[in-house]
Design an enzyme around this catalytic site. Sequence first.
Site, PDB file in Angstrom:
ATOM      1  CD  GLU A   1      -2.639   1.300   2.594  1.00  0.00           C
ATOM      2  OE1 GLU A   1      -3.033   0.208   3.043  1.00  0.00           O
ATOM      3  OE2 GLU A   1      -2.902   2.402   3.124  1.00  0.00           O
TER       4      GLU A   1
ATOM      5  CD  GLU B   1      -2.895   7.947   5.228  1.00  0.00           C
ATOM      6  OE1 GLU B   1      -3.870   7.258   5.552  1.00  0.00           O
ATOM      7  OE2 GLU B   1      -1.734   7.748   5.642  1.00  0.00           O
TER       8      GLU B   1
END
Length: 373
Positions: free
Chosen positions: A257, A262
């Site tokens: 991932e 974010e």
Amino acid sequence: MLKFNYTLVLLLIISLQSCSGGSDGGIEPPPQSEDVIPTNLNLSITIVGANANNPNGDGSGMIQCIATATNAVKYGFKFGNNPEQESLNGSFNHTYTEEGTNSYIVTVFAYSSTGNSISVFKNITVYVASSGPQLIWSDEFDVDGAPNTSKWNYDLGDGSGAGQPGAGWGNNEKQFYTDRSDNVKVENGLLKITLKKESYQGYQYTSTRMKTQDKFEFTYGKIEIKAKLPSGGGTWPAFWTLGANIDEGVGWPACGEIDIMEHVGNNEGTIQSAMHTPSSYGNTQNKGSQVVSNVTSAFHIYALEWTQNKMIFSVDGNVHYTYQPNIQDSNTWPFNANQFILINIAMGGNLGGVIDSNFTETTMEIDYVRVYQ
């Protein structure tokens, strides 16, 4: 005794004097030929690959020049300030190399047999494609309505498959993901993902998690998103990728991932990037961040450069994290296979944290998503 003819002698003397050399005498030179002047000079220029969709050419930078003139025996072509180049038949090809769309002056000279010349020039605009990475996939979000179904699909629900409160995609999140226009739409050239406070399927918040799985997947390259982030305590927007083999028995985190961007509303302005692999996942140690002002009120470009041995994360070109493990194996580097793109806004959960009690609604606006190789 001889008698002289004085008249004859006098005529002879005069005749000899007129034939003798002197400063005013001699043979006259032949007449000089007249100068030849070229006329009717015309210059035509074809930009290779030019059409209605690409008026400045196909990106090769090549042009084809043809000059004609009356009384011309040769031609000279001059491109900007470069030296003149000769052509006997009036035909000449030239290739520009400066990347982008630029304007240039082309001058042609027509020369006659006596060296006389005339000239004309033309202004042209030529497009030269970048020699660097090429755009291989993008969504510019320029058609209002639902997002393009040939490029995007969705994760729906809460991740459990049954819509059970608390499942939260494994991160204790509080939202229920939908594909409704209330939560996702394209409007005025922007993709808008809206996180709302509302009672829905046993949840108190709704949002969208969209992805390119089975529609577009890639290995290596540069990926970027231009976005204005949502605001509010508890919000957790993300732009990230997952290994395309996640549903092929590999699972997470073995699939790999990559969290490109974010952001946590409770820590506004801090942009974080992270890597999740079998060697470090969940609260991974492989991460970096930078503080960027006005992320919720202005657009910024969040990017990843993914090569065969490292990941470079940046905001507006400013690098804040590079992942390049010394040992690259399946535990640290499951990144030699395809990944697909995800965009979502989560609410609360392990990273989102405490939700503002006054929260009602917020929207993430996305101008484009682009992938280069």
